[in-house]
Write a protein that holds these residues in place. Structure first.
Motif, PDB file in Angstrom:
ATOM      1  N   THR A 189     -24.987  40.222  17.253  1.00  0.00           N
ATOM      2  CA  THR A 189     -24.338  41.421  17.748  1.00  0.00           C
ATOM      3  C   THR A 189     -24.549  42.547  16.760  1.00  0.00           C
ATOM      4  N   LEU A 190     -24.422  42.216  15.508  1.00  0.00           N
ATOM      5  CA  LEU A 190     -24.635  43.195  14.455  1.00  0.00           C
ATOM      6  C   LEU A 190     -26.071  43.703  14.497  1.00  0.00           C
ATOM      7  N   PHE A 191     -26.978  42.762  14.713  1.00  0.00           N
ATOM      8  CA  PHE A 191     -28.383  43.123  14.834  1.00  0.00           C
ATOM      9  C   PHE A 191     -28.553  44.102  15.999  1.00  0.00           C
TER      10      PHE A 191
ATOM     11  N   GLY B 253     -18.467  44.379  23.463  1.00  0.00           N
ATOM     12  CA  GLY B 253     -17.612  43.713  24.435  1.00  0.00           C
ATOM     13  C   GLY B 253     -18.401  42.706  25.254  1.00  0.00           C
ATOM     14  N   LEU B 254     -19.596  43.112  25.681  1.00  0.00           N
ATOM     15  CA  LEU B 254     -20.439  42.214  26.470  1.00  0.00           C
ATOM     16  C   LEU B 254     -20.837  40.979  25.663  1.00  0.00           C
TER      17      LEU B 254
ATOM     18  N   GLY C 276     -20.177  35.187  24.565  1.00  0.00           N
ATOM     19  CA  GLY C 276     -19.761  34.110  23.674  1.00  0.00           C
ATOM     20  C   GLY C 276     -18.613  33.305  24.254  1.00  0.00           C
ATOM     21  N   VAL C 277     -17.704  34.008  24.914  1.00  0.00           N
ATOM     22  CA  VAL C 277     -16.509  33.337  25.414  1.00  0.00           C
ATOM     23  C   VAL C 277     -16.781  32.634  26.744  1.00  0.00           C
ATOM     24  N   TYR C 278     -17.515  33.316  27.638  1.00  0.00           N
ATOM     25  CA  TYR C 278     -17.639  32.781  28.998  1.00  0.00           C
ATOM     26  C   TYR C 278     -18.973  32.119  29.309  1.00  0.00           C
TER      27      TYR C 278
END
Ligand SMILES: Nc1ncnc2c1ncn2[C@@H]1O[C@H](COP(=O)(O)OP(=O)(O)OP(=O)(O)O)[C@@H](O)[C@H]1O
Ligand SMILES: [Mg+2]
Lengths: 247, 422
Positions: B228-230, B282-283, B288-290
């Motif tokens: 995500t940071l990337f 957010g995406l 990661g969660v879903y």
């Protein structure tokens, strides 16, 4: 209105001065034409007057204001129509104008009305919601002009506003500029269309090698040279027939 | 203020008109994080689940070979395939069909026992505990060799770990045989244990725990924040392209003739691209969660961490945007800004520990990695995910990121002023 004294510009890596010790006075209400061969220094002069580049030496004031002291106040007072289109191709004409008008502090209904007024006068109201990259060169020129006059500038600088447009577009643009002039806008413009300048300008200066060679009302200039029938004859007499390509 | 909102609105429009760019901006990082997580997860699992097939040629069929075999089987890493002949096994390995063949020489067990017995008896006789050794038994025993055939393509690390493993097993067997020999010499009662032959020193790995659960980052916990940071930093590419485009369109020049500061122009870009960062973040979290759990990966646990996570994302986003603004200010063409931007982000990512964790880097690189804003961001994310810290504890990293943003933006403005003083 505009007082220029001993204004010079030498670009960083250039060998010669592009504008050299230029003195000029332009009064309120004039339509002043800067004429001259390619590379004469017209764009350089206008760029200095619109704060895009800094003079090497000399100074000037517009309405008594200078960029050093009253930068944003002066910017609010003038309008600049650049030689190249300076618009966002993916935005519509309206969006372009709305944004650029906002940069002059215009907003809301007043801005909307201004935009629609100019679009209508310049025959673009039907295309206001079309993206700019679908416009022809002449249409872009007109939008480019509107973007610089939304804030009713006291002085308007135009760098070749009629280059590359058809006669119809050209007439619409010139007529609109004349109207703005009668409403109180002083106009300084450069052009290679000498006939147009002869008709349009109250006064012209012919520049070469960064210096003014001659200035005056077109009629007076023509009468000074017995064999000249128009401004073009005067121009060729003064600047010669050789090509001016150098960089 | 009105000018700032107008600038922001313009940037929003520009972005929304570039659907391809927008898709790349949002979709590519998502594809990236899913792909990388799946790849890394499966390599982890291949180490754990997939057994490496090896060939086993046993000419000994004794105690020792049985011990080695059991040792290999116990490690759960190998699938042992028996072969009758040394020659056949060797050929299969050299052809690349198998990575390894182990050949246990004949009579290894009996000879080892003999050798140990001889030594023990010799030793005991020196103490006068035993009778003289008959001359006839003082034979020289051949050295025994366990032969390992490796596929030439085998990685050095694998070779070494196998060699060490087998070395250790043989050493252990030798030691046990020696103990046994002593035992049988000293007492005749087999059941009487004089020596404890179990290992005296063993390892126990201790990792920090919260309650019952060990906190080790799994591939999801590492990859989602890292990539995500990337992705957040990758924003410097579209952002700098946006700015270079303004230059080539002449709109930058026009804005300079307008009564509007460069800061306001940059401010509009900052707001829009920061929103892009946050939506993207957010995406990524949602993935990661879903999504990841449905692909058989661990789920990302974000419960109670959302505010901290978004706070880190905001500051990381600002740092990235500052870098993008600087690049966009300095670059003259897209040909300069795009490849440079992309490569630079990859370098910062590598330095920052996105690919390889910082702690296994050479010391010199570890020092260098402190210079990468991605490293600060990653540490902040780890703090939130693994150490479950509060907002106060994030302050040092967030400050660094913010200072980075301020400095890069300030340099952009100064550079812009100086450059325009032609
Ligand atoms: N950025 C620059 N760096 C160096 N020299 C320049 C630069 N811009 C213009 N010049 C030089 O300054 C001189 C004047 O150029 P300028 O653009 O002012 O001419 P011009 O009168 O507008 O010409 P044209 O009619 O072709 O537009 C030319 O010799 C040109 O080569
Ligand atoms: Mg020019």
């Amino acid at each position: 209105m505009i007082q220029i004294s001993q204004l010079s510009k030498k670009y960083k890596n250039a060998e010669e001065y592009s504008v050299l010790k230029l003195d000029l006075k332009i009064s309120e209400g004039e339509i002043f034409g800067l004429l001259g061969p390619n590379g004469a220094g017209k764009t350089t002069l206008i760029s200095m007057l619109s704060s895009l580049i800094k003079p090497t030496s000399g100074n000037f004031s517009i309405n008594g204001l200078t960029f050093q002291k009253n930068g944003n106040q002066l910017r609010q007072l003038i309008g600049i129509v650049p030689q190249e289109y300076a618009l966002y191709p993916t935005l519509t004409a309206y969006e372009n104008l709305y944004y650029l008008g906002s940069m002059y502090g215009l907003k809301g209904r007043r801005l909307k009305e201004k935009i629609n007024f100019h679009l209508e006068v310049l025959g673009l109201e039907k295309f206001s919601r079309k993206k700019l990259d679908t416009f022809s060169g002449g249409m872009k020129r007109r939008v480019n002009l509107i973007a610089s006059i939304l804030h009713d500038p006291k002085v308007l600088f135009l760098d070749e506003p009629t280059v590359g447009v058809d006669v119809q577009s050209k007439n619409v643009i010139i007529d609109h500029l004349k109207k703005l002039n009668t409403l109180g806008t002083t106009i300084v413009y450069t052009s290679h269309h000498l006939n147009e300048a002869e008709q349009f300008c109250t006064r012209v200066a012919i520049i070469d090698h960064g210096k003014i060679i001659v200035e005056g009302a077109p009629k007076n200039l023509i009468s000074q040279y017995p064999e000249a029938h128009n401004l073009e004859d005067v121009f060729l007499t003064l600047t010669g027939k050789a090509l001016r390509d150098h960089a | 203020m009105h000018k700032l909102w107008a600038s922001t609105y313009k940037e929003l429009l520009l972005l929304s008109r570039d659907l391809g760019g927008l898709a790349i901006l949002f979709v590519m990082p998502l594809v990236l994080v899913v792909t990388i997580t799946l790849i890394q997860d499966s390599t982890f699992r291949s180490i754990n689940d997939n057994k490496i097939p090896i060939l086993w040629v046993d000419y000994d069929k004794g105690e020792v070979s049985k011990n080695i075999r059991d040792g290999l089987a116990e490690s759960n890493s190998f699938n042992i395939i028996e072969k009758e002949s040394d020659k056949e096994a060797k050929e299969l390995v050299f052809k690349g069909k198998y990575q390894l063949a182990i050949v246990i020489p004949t009579n290894l067990s009996s000879e080892l026992e003999k050798k140990v017995n001889l030594n023990v008896e010799g030793l005991l006789s020196k103490f006068g505990l035993d009778q003289e050794i008959p001359e006839s038994q003082k034979v020289d025993l051949d050295k025994k060799e366990v032969i390992l055939y490796f596929d030439p393509a085998t990685q050095m690390a694998f070779k070494n770990s196998i060699k060490n493993g087998i070395d250790k097993m043989i050493f252990k067997i030798e030691t046990q045989t020696i103990y046994k020999a002593f035992q049988s010499q000293i007492t005749d009662d087999e059941s009487e244990a004089i020596f404890d032959t179990g290992s005296f020193i063993t390892f126990k790995e201790i990792t920090p725990t919260i309650g019952e659960n060990e906190i080790i980052p799994n591939s999801v916990q590492h990859n989602v924040p890292a990539w995500t940071l990337f992705a957040i930093f990758f924003i410097i590419v579209p952002l700098s392209i946006n700015m270079v485009k303004e230059k080539s369109q002449g709109t930058f020049v026009r804005l300079r003739t307008n009564p509007v500061s460069y800061l306001t122009v940059l401010g509009g870009k900052t707001l829009v691209y920061l929103s892009v960062c946050l939506i993207q973040f957010g995406l990524m979290l949602a993935i990661g969660v879903y999504l990841l759990p449905t692909l058989g990966l661990a789920s990302l646990d974000v419960s109670g961490k959302i505010p901290q996570l978004f706070l880190v994302a905001i500051f990381a986003g600002l740092a990235a945007i500052g870098l993008g603004l600087l690049l966009g200010t300095v670059a003259k063409t897209q040909e300069q800004s795009a490849p440079f931007g992309a490569t630079f982000v990859v370098i910062l990512a590598a330095l920052g520990g996105v690919w390889v964790p910082v702690f296994i880097m050479p010391q010199f690189m570890q020092t260098l990695s402190n210079l990468s804003p991605m490293n600060w961001g990653l540490n902040a994310f780890y703090d939130v995910f693994l150490r479950d810290v509060g907002i106060i504890d994030l302050v040092p990293e967030l400050t660094l990121l913010f200072v980075f943003f301020v400095i890069t933006t300030a340099i952009s403005i100064l550079y812009n002023e100086r450059k325009n003083a032609v």
